[in-house]
Design an enzyme around this catalytic site. Structure first.
Site, PDB file in Angstrom:
ATOM      1  N   CYS A  34       8.824 -21.746  -9.027  1.00  0.00           N
ATOM      2  CA  CYS A  34       7.943 -21.053  -9.993  1.00  0.00           C
ATOM      3  C   CYS A  34       6.528 -20.899  -9.426  1.00  0.00           C
ATOM      4  O   CYS A  34       5.790 -21.876  -9.308  1.00  0.00           O
ATOM      5  CB  CYS A  34       7.920 -21.828 -11.303  1.00  0.00           C
ATOM      6  SG  CYS A  34       6.684 -21.247 -12.495  1.00  0.00           S
ATOM      7  N   CYS A  37       3.676 -21.829 -11.833  1.00  0.00           N
ATOM      8  CA  CYS A  37       3.613 -23.290 -11.998  1.00  0.00           C
ATOM      9  C   CYS A  37       2.727 -23.918 -10.924  1.00  0.00           C
ATOM     10  O   CYS A  37       1.947 -24.833 -11.193  1.00  0.00           O
ATOM     11  CB  CYS A  37       5.008 -23.899 -11.909  1.00  0.00           C
ATOM     12  SG  CYS A  37       6.144 -23.383 -13.214  1.00  0.00           S
TER      13      CYS A  37
END
Length: 298
Positions: A34, A37
């Protein structure tokens, strides 16, 4: 439930739920693949570290390795960030994508929860002592107020209410240079706080409110010639310098009623500074503001 799922639940209970009994736990649901993230995680770590003394901790949940836990929280996209207290989710922090936004949300949450932290304990200890210092200041014992707030500053050198009280006490004790130096030395993030603005207003008033040797004589001159707004403004300044806030407010309110635009609204500006110095929540200020509203909108 499989053995792996039971292990995941036990790990979550130990690392997230149990700490949340006394602290605010930020839960960061993330994964290695991700991209967002990876951008958000350093921010969460920075803010959690800054708020550690306030009882905030960060727990990271890798959704790939903890699919059962992610499913229980119905995680559909990442990053997803929640706040948990006493085993219950209390906020969705996912929309906060900047440090300022995250800090603002945490500050709002922490005000509403009985979080156990060193800072909360210190705050509980300081609250009655700050109130005592403010009361001493209201009673006019400026030198003692300086002493009280100096002692509090040793306990909490960056506490906004303590710093504000210290500056205002110095102003009341005629130590305006020391008060100005104290404000100038403040970190930028503290200098912008409302408590410091109140202290800055007190300093500004002290600089502008000139003592008058013969207040009664000046008041008589103003009564004889109310169109002399310069003298009326000087009278208000003299009344403030003498600690007569009722007289100063009455003089300024009368000036506003007669000509609110005089000197670009100087009387109203000065009155608002006086309100801020006294404290916007003070009943005296509330009463004076009602008078001002009646003049402006009545």
């Amino acid at each position: 439930m499989s053995s792996a799922e039971r292990d995941a639940v036990e790990s979550f209970r130990r690392d997230v739920v149990e700490p949340s009994m006394t602290k605010l736990v930020i839960i960061d649901f993330w994964a290695e693949w991700c991209g967002p993230c990876k951008a958000l995680t350093p921010l969460l770590e920075k803010v959690a570290a800054a708020y550690a003394d306030k009882g905030v901790v960060l727990a990271k949940i890798d959704t790939d390795k903890n699919q059962f836990i992610a499913a229980q929280f119905q995680i559909k996209s990442i990053p997803t960030v929640y706040a948990m207290f006493q085993g219950q989710l209390v906020a969705d922090l996912t929309p906060a994508r900047s440090e300022t936004q995250l800090r603002t949300m945490l500050d709002q949450i922490l005000k509403q929860l009985p979080i156990e932290s060193p800072e909360a304990s210190l705050e509980a200890e300081l609250e009655p002592l700050i109130a005592m210092g403010e009361q001493v200041l209201v009673e006019g014992d400026a030198a003692r107020a300086v002493s009280v707030f100096a002692q509090l500053a040793e306990m909490a050198p960056e506490h906004p209410a303590v710093l504000s009280g210290m500056v205002r006490a110095l102003v009341a004790d005629k130590q305006t240079d020391a008060a100005e130096a104290a404000i100038a030395a403040l970190p930028e993030e503290i200098a912008k706080l409302p408590e410091i603005e109140r202290a800055r207003s007190a300093l500004a008033l002290a600089r502008e409110a000139r003592p008058v040797d013969d207040l009664a004589g000046l008041a008589a001159e103003v009564a004889a010639n109310p169109q002399d707004f310069d003298k009326r403004f000087a009278l208000a300044g003299g009344q403030m310098a003498a600690g007569d806030r009722d007289g100063a407010a009455a003089t300024l309110l009368a000036m506003i009623a007669d000509d609110r635009s005089w000197n670009e609204g100087a009387a109203r500006t000065q009155l608002l500074k006086l309100f801020e110095v006294v404290g916007l929540e003070d009943p005296w200020v509330s009463a004076q503001r009602r008078k001002l509203s009646a003049i402006l909108f009545g």
